[in-house]
Design a protein around this motif. Structure first.
Motif, short mmCIF file in Angstrom:
data_model
loop_
_atom_site.label_atom_id
_atom_site.label_comp_id
_atom_site.label_asym_id
_atom_site.label_seq_id
_atom_site.Cartn_x
_atom_site.Cartn_y
_atom_site.Cartn_z
N PRO A 1 0.83 -1.22 0.00
CA PRO A 1 0.00 0.00 0.00
C PRO A 1 0.86 1.26 0.00
N LEU A 2 0.35 2.27 -0.71
CA LEU A 2 1.10 3.51 -0.89
C LEU A 2 0.25 4.68 -0.41
N ALA A 3 0.86 5.57 0.34
CA ALA A 3 0.19 6.80 0.79
C ALA A 3 0.80 7.99 0.07
N LEU A 4 -0.05 8.77 -0.57
CA LEU A 4 0.39 9.99 -1.25
C LEU A 4 -0.17 11.19 -0.50
N ASN A 5 0.72 12.10 -0.13
CA ASN A 5 0.30 13.31 0.58
C ASN A 5 0.92 14.52 -0.09
N PRO A 6 0.46 14.86 -1.30
CA PRO A 6 1.07 16.00 -2.01
C PRO A 6 0.86 17.29 -1.25
N SER A 7 1.94 18.01 -1.04
CA SER A 7 1.88 19.28 -0.33
C SER A 7 1.81 20.43 -1.33
N VAL A 8 0.84 21.32 -1.12
CA VAL A 8 0.69 22.46 -2.02
C VAL A 8 1.11 23.76 -1.35
N VAL A 9 1.75 23.63 -0.17
CA VAL A 9 2.18 24.84 0.55
C VAL A 9 3.15 25.65 -0.31
#
Length: 625
Positions: free
Chosen positions: A200-208
């Protein structure tokens, strides 16, 4: 796990097939080019591959998102959409001949494969620039070879879970925070390469770290509409994420370097009390840079004085579609607004040599509407002028083409025992084109009746719009054929072209290769007259009339043997021959209109060295004032 296979390209629906083919299999749908979405918004698929979005009354400030899938399908979703997502797949609905998305039967909707849970679980969590759950966030994971396409929308916790097979992917995603009192809304778009393994893969793209996207003009103004596009394109797959918003939003993009990435930002900015407009576009390839604030000098723009004269009668609140198409990137948008006819204003345009400009006016009267589109235009910095609709209205000649991978055949041609006819009925010499549609695609307000005859005997009778029709022949038949079209447009706002008639005779025989598309010997007289603007000219000024006998490009060139012109000032009750100064396929005449004349009707006739003969009649080809 959703496995997405190639879908026919968007160009497959741009043949403008708007009359039921006489020989069509009743089980085969006839594609349309305009689809009304749930909620009443309309999407028009344009021949150049772009689209025009026309918001329903009262919905002009909603905004919409457009996604182009790897197979070319265009999915246009208003930001407040609540209906079945399949009813926003405009390409699929158009291919199925469904102009009304709400009324389309289940069988006409594009199949959507359900995620069956197979593959590796990928959890995408998205937060806005302030670390909060955004109002909305959407995205698409696409395999680099185009074999998998999985879309998602985050839930109230800001997360979405999808399952895809291991492999390399690219993700396009965006988020939207709606405007609040005293605060503009925010839109952020992003692209990210993703490798999925077996765990399983978790993606947490940050747009800060996202960078603002905006234009700074010499004269301050307010944004009336803005579009932002991210497109990912390789040899195997291309897809994009596009959004159109009003000026109540700030636009941001997440910087990234990716050689397959294309971006375009296209704002419209009103200045000087909306008397002038900036219509700008900025684009790039290979990366989204850290600095995307674009300074603009007036001297670097084309200052185009645009004359919107109308079409013989005033019109309040016409819908205007101004389009910008970047051919090299295959990115285009259409900015919509209201404009009163007649009017005139200066519009400042970006002048990238890759950018094509176009204007389209949409006039509506009940269920019927008329759309006028300019030809493709390019500009250099400095002053320019443009009149929407110069010259009389009448038939023109569409070029013959067998088509390529992204388009179908066009023009007049024969294939085995089928004739194909592609007419342009309401065109002007400046290459502008009128399209007329009705609430029901098959009940055209043009009121056309087309007859096809062989050696004087009727083969077929076709009614409705005639931009693209076909008719069957007896097997292996040769002979003398005749096509007649009698047309009576019924729109009150089209002051000219109250009736039209075409009568064309030609010889035809089967080709040696039954699979070949063989052009017919079609040529027509293209007529122009000086001083006609918006289908109206000065009654007191002499006019030079020009006739040009034109063969369909890419087809069979013909040379005119006879060429005649007649004029009428009483709607065709009486006709007066006009002496011509002829030079080959061209001829000119200078005419002085009689006192009190209010309109000019024209009748042209020609024969050629291929044995063809044609007579074209337009009642009220232009008006006089």
């Amino acid at each position: 796990m959703r496995i997405t296979r190639a879908i026919p390209a968007l160009a497959a629906v741009t043949l403008l097939l708007t009359a039921t083919p006489a020989t069509a299999d009743p089980a085969t749908p006839s594609p349309v080019d305009t689809v009304t979405l749930p909620g009443g918004d309309r999407v028009h698929l344009k021949p150049d591959g772009t689209y025009a979005f026309t918001a329903a009354d009262g919905r002009e400030n909603i905004g919409h998102r457009a996604v182009r899938g790897p197979g070319g399908d265009l999915i246009v979703t208003p930001l407040d959409a609540t209906a079945d997502p399949r009813r926003y797949n405009v390409s699929a609905l158009a291919r199925a001949g469904q102009p009304d998305a709400s009324a389309a039967p289940e069988s006409a909707l594009a199949a959507v494969a359900e995620d069956d849970g197979d593959g590796t679980q990928v959890t995408v969590t998205i937060r806005d620039r302030h670390g909060k759950v955004p109002d909305t966030a959407y995205g698409t994971l696409v395999a680099l070879d185009g074999s998998v396409w999985e879309s998602f929308a985050v839930d109230s916790r800001g997360s979405a879970v999808v399952a895809v097979p291991p492999g390399d992917y690219v993700m396009l995603a965006d988020l939207t925070d709606e405007p609040e009192p005293g605060r503009k809304g925010e839109y952020v778009t992003m692209s990210k390469r993703v490798t999925v393994g077996t765990t399983p893969l978790a993606l947490n793209p940050s747009v800060v770290a996202s960078t603002p996207v905006a234009a700074v003009t010499q004269r301050p103004g307010s944004i009336t509409e803005q579009s932002m596009t991210l497109r990912w394109a390789s040899d195997d797959v291309r897809f994009s994420n596009e959004v159109t918003l009003n000026g109540d939003y700030r636009v941001f993009a997440l910087p990234v370097t990716d050689p397959a990435l294309l971006w375009a930002y296209q704002p419209t900015i009103a200045v000087n009390g909306s008397a002038d407009l900036y219509r700008l576009e900025f684009h790039g390839t290979g990366k989204v840079p850290f600095g995307m604030i674009q300074p603009v000098r007036d001297a670097d723009l084309a200052a185009v004085t645009v004359d919107y004269p109308g079409f013989g009668t005033p019109f309040t609140g016409a819908r205007l579609c101004y389009s910008r198409y970047i051919r090299a990137l295959d990115i285009g948008t259409c900015t919509n607004e209201r404009v009163n006819l007649p009017t005139k204003r200066t519009e400042y345009l970006s002048t990238s040599p890759e950018t094509i400009h176009g204007w389209g006016l949409d006039l509506r009267d009940g269920p019927a509407w008329l759309e006028y589109s300019t030809p493709e235009l390019k500009y250099t910095p400095g002053p320019h002028s443009l009149v929407l609709c110069e010259g009389p209205v009448g038939y023109s000649v569409r070029p013959f083409s067998t088509g390529g991978p992204d388009s179908g055949p066009t023009g007049m041609y024969r294939k085995d025992d089928l004739f194909y006819f592609s007419f342009e009925q309401l065109d002007t010499p400046d290459a502008g084109t009128f399209y007329i549609s009705g609430g029901n695609e098959w009940e055209s307000p043009m009121n056309n009746t087309m007859l096809v005859l062989k050696d004087g005997a009727e083969l077929n009778r076709i009614t409705g719009e005639l931009r693209w029709v076909d008719t069957g022949l007896e097997e292996g038949s040769s002979g003398r054929y005749q096509v007649t079209i009698d047309s009576h447009p019924t729109m009150s706002y089209l002051g000219a072209a109250t009736a039209m008639n075409l009568d064309w005779s030609f010889n035809s025989s089967p080709s040696a290769d039954p699979e070949a598309m063989v052009p017919l010997a079609f040529s027509a007289v293209v007529l122009d007259a000086t001083g006609v603007r918006g289908l109206t000219a000065d009654a007191t000024t002499d006019q030079q009339i020009t006739l040009d006998y034109v063969s369909q490009g890419g087809g069979i060139d013909a040379t005119a043997q006879t060429l005649t012109l007649e004029l009428s000032y009483d709607d065709g009750a009486t006709w007066t021959p006009v002496a011509l100064n002829r030079n080959g396929d061209k001829a000119t005449a200078t005419v002085h209109h009689p006192t009190g004349a209010k309109h000019v009707s024209v009748r042209t006739s020609a024969t050629d060295d291929l044995g063809s003969a044609i007579t074209q009649t337009t009642i009220r080809a232009w008006l006089l004032k």
